[in-house]
Design a protein around this motif. Structure first.
Motif, PDB file in Angstrom:
ATOM      1  N   LEU A 166       1.023  -1.106   0.016  1.00  0.00           N
ATOM      2  CA  LEU A 166       0.024  -0.063   0.086  1.00  0.00           C
ATOM      3  C   LEU A 166       0.765   1.286  -0.052  1.00  0.00           C
ATOM      4  CD1 LEU A 166      -2.903   1.303   0.095  1.00  0.00           C
ATOM      5  CD2 LEU A 166      -2.724   1.282   2.557  1.00  0.00           C
ATOM      6  N   VAL A 167       2.049   1.378   0.558  1.00  0.00           N
ATOM      7  CA  VAL A 167       3.026   2.416   0.818  1.00  0.00           C
ATOM      8  C   VAL A 167       3.583   2.766  -0.650  1.00  0.00           C
ATOM      9  CG1 VAL A 167       4.948   3.348   1.618  1.00  0.00           C
ATOM     10  CG2 VAL A 167       3.399   2.170   3.276  1.00  0.00           C
ATOM     11  N   GLN A 168       3.722   1.719  -1.340  1.00  0.00           N
ATOM     12  CA  GLN A 168       4.212   1.962  -2.836  1.00  0.00           C
ATOM     13  C   GLN A 168       3.200   2.388  -3.841  1.00  0.00           C
ATOM     14  OE1 GLN A 168       7.347   1.344  -3.554  1.00  0.00           O
ATOM     15  NE2 GLN A 168       7.466   0.902  -1.525  1.00  0.00           N
ATOM     16  N   ASP A 169       1.788   1.939  -3.369  1.00  0.00           N
ATOM     17  CA  ASP A 169       0.614   2.708  -4.034  1.00  0.00           C
ATOM     18  C   ASP A 169       0.405   4.071  -3.644  1.00  0.00           C
ATOM     19  OD1 ASP A 169       0.013   0.378  -5.607  1.00  0.00           O
ATOM     20  OD2 ASP A 169      -1.579  -0.275  -4.503  1.00  0.00           O
ATOM     21  N   LEU A 170       0.816   4.365  -2.316  1.00  0.00           N
ATOM     22  CA  LEU A 170       0.555   5.745  -2.104  1.00  0.00           C
ATOM     23  C   LEU A 170       1.464   6.887  -2.560  1.00  0.00           C
ATOM     24  CD1 LEU A 170      -0.976   4.896   1.662  1.00  0.00           C
ATOM     25  CD2 LEU A 170      -2.141   6.016  -0.177  1.00  0.00           C
ATOM     26  N   LYS A 171       2.537   6.469  -3.146  1.00  0.00           N
ATOM     27  CA  LYS A 171       3.399   7.554  -3.612  1.00  0.00           C
ATOM     28  C   LYS A 171       2.612   8.268  -4.466  1.00  0.00           C
ATOM     29  CE  LYS A 171       7.720   4.764  -3.265  1.00  0.00           C
ATOM     30  NZ  LYS A 171       8.786   4.175  -4.109  1.00  0.00           N
ATOM     31  N   THR A 172       3.078   9.608  -4.540  1.00  0.00           N
ATOM     32  CA  THR A 172       2.217  10.606  -5.073  1.00  0.00           C
ATOM     33  C   THR A 172       2.259  10.374  -6.701  1.00  0.00           C
ATOM     34  OG1 THR A 172       4.105  12.149  -5.169  1.00  0.00           O
ATOM     35  CG2 THR A 172       2.254  12.494  -3.575  1.00  0.00           C
ATOM     36  N   SER A 173       3.221  10.054  -7.088  1.00  0.00           N
ATOM     37  CA  SER A 173       3.028   9.882  -8.690  1.00  0.00           C
ATOM     38  C   SER A 173       2.376   8.575  -9.317  1.00  0.00           C
ATOM     39  CB  SER A 173       4.579   9.701  -9.294  1.00  0.00           C
ATOM     40  OG  SER A 173       5.142   8.684  -8.736  1.00  0.00           O
ATOM     41  N   THR A 174       2.500   7.607  -8.161  1.00  0.00           N
ATOM     42  CA  THR A 174       1.852   6.295  -8.510  1.00  0.00           C
ATOM     43  C   THR A 174       0.328   6.398  -8.434  1.00  0.00           C
ATOM     44  OG1 THR A 174       3.847   5.306  -7.745  1.00  0.00           O
ATOM     45  CG2 THR A 174       1.788   3.857  -7.606  1.00  0.00           C
ATOM     46  N   ALA A 175      -0.052   7.099  -7.296  1.00  0.00           N
ATOM     47  CA  ALA A 175      -1.503   6.955  -7.108  1.00  0.00           C
ATOM     48  C   ALA A 175      -2.332   7.930  -8.012  1.00  0.00           C
ATOM     49  CB  ALA A 175      -1.792   8.000  -5.542  1.00  0.00           C
ATOM     50  N   ARG A 176      -1.513   8.915  -8.411  1.00  0.00           N
ATOM     51  CA  ARG A 176      -1.978   9.981  -9.304  1.00  0.00           C
ATOM     52  C   ARG A 176      -2.244   9.204 -10.859  1.00  0.00           C
ATOM     53  NH1 ARG A 176      -3.008  15.244  -8.154  1.00  0.00           N
ATOM     54  NH2 ARG A 176      -2.708  15.754  -5.980  1.00  0.00           N
ATOM     55  N   ALA A 177      -1.264   8.405 -11.150  1.00  0.00           N
ATOM     56  CA  ALA A 177      -1.429   7.563 -12.390  1.00  0.00           C
ATOM     57  C   ALA A 177      -1.993   6.168 -12.460  1.00  0.00           C
ATOM     58  CB  ALA A 177       0.096   7.347 -12.825  1.00  0.00           C
ATOM     59  N   MET A 178      -2.674   5.783 -11.360  1.00  0.00           N
ATOM     60  CA  MET A 178      -3.083   4.609 -11.172  1.00  0.00           C
ATOM     61  C   MET A 178      -4.398   4.285 -11.781  1.00  0.00           C
ATOM     62  SD  MET A 178      -4.155   2.537  -7.459  1.00  0.00           S
ATOM     63  CE  MET A 178      -2.263   2.691  -6.999  1.00  0.00           C
TER      64      MET A 178
END
Length: 291
Positions: A166-178
């Motif tokens: 989940l921490v990996q998914d919550l990186k700003t660039s990752t979350a916004r591109a998900m």
């Protein structure tokens, strides 16, 4: 006469079976009590289950640690159970639960679903009602406290256990591109942003609640987080209420509206196991509107 009577009985039966539900979708799991996945009556993540929290409240518990993609099924099970057929839902999210909900609606909100009977088994899965299928779910609105669909800079700097999916998914660039955050299936997301940030304020841009900055809690669009504040702060642009573009021109995602901005800097991120912080502000709004 018999035909009219039969139609009246059918209508009465249909109306009687219709219900509204309030679904609470938790955020990242902390060190305290966390709800049991599949048990919609377990509110231990939030606080006392006796606390009013909307009509027919249900806790959509997920593990709060695994990836968004792997946990979306938990949300889909709950939406299938309580938000199909004649039933409608109010959806309430917190922190990473906002990312999970947005991901689920964008990717699955247009798919064909079996209408369910609102009687879950121990795994949180409901049986088919026999009434057929429908596209997506019946959702009146989503309200999000400390919404993390835009990610958190705490993930970017490794402030949490970096091996946690989940921490990996919550990186700003990752979350916004998900996923496409503008795709909500025409469901409004009403955002509640806290501003009582202290410990990590040097990392989080603009106003924050110690975990999530205004750019995410306010549903602000863009590829990365920007610095946004309360009116009167000379050092960054204002996060504006409603759907209005923020000072400086940044916009919100489509179907996102800021319902609460913490101008008094009174509310932090943490519920404290008793519906506290920005969760308490959201709960008050839910009690008044989810009926």
């Amino acid at each position: 006469m018999k035909t009219i009577l039969a139609l009246c009985l059918l209508l009465a039966s249909t109306l009687a079976s219709a219900a509204n539900y309030t679904l609470w979708i938790n955020g990242r799991a902390g060190s305290g009590a966390n709800g049991t996945p599949g048990n919609y009556n377990d509110f231990s993540y939030w606080g006392p289950s006796s606390t009013p929290a909307g009509v027919n409240k249900k806790a959509v518990n997920w593990d709060g640690r695994s990836s968004i993609a792997s946990q979306s099924g938990r949300v889909r099970d709950a939406l299938d159970c309580f938000c199909t057929g004649n039933n409608w839902c109010y959806v309430v999210t917190y922190s990473a639960g906002d990312l999970l909900t947005g991901y689920t609606l964008a990717n699955y909100g247009g798919t064909i679903r079996q209408q369910k009977n609102a009687s879950p088994n121990a795994a949180g899965v409901c049986g088919n009602s026999g009434a057929g299928t429908q596209a997506g779910w019946n959702i009146k609105w989503v309200r999000a406290a400390a919404g993390a669909a835009g990610g958190s800079e705490l993930s970017d700097i490794g402030a949490w256990t970096t091996s946690e999916p989940l921490v990996q998914d919550l990186k700003t660039s990752t979350a916004r591109a998900m996923y496409n955050h503008n795709v909500t299936r025409s469901v409004w997301f009403y955002m509640y942003a806290g501003a009582r940030g202290t410990a990590y304020s040097f990392v989080l841009p603009g106003q924050d609640d110690e975990v999530v900055a205004y750019h995410s809690a306010g549903g602000v669009a863009g590829n990365s987080g920007r610095s946004l504040c309360n009116p009167g702060d000379w050092f960054c642009d204002d996060l504006r209420l409603g759907t209005e573009n923020n000072q400086g021109g940044s916009s919100k995602w489509s179907w996102h509206s800021v319902a609460f901005r913490d101008d008094g800097e009174d509310y932090n991120h943490y519920g404290g196991g008793n519906w506290g912080g920005i969760i308490g502000v959201l709960r008050g709004a839910v009690v008044n509107t989810a009926q």
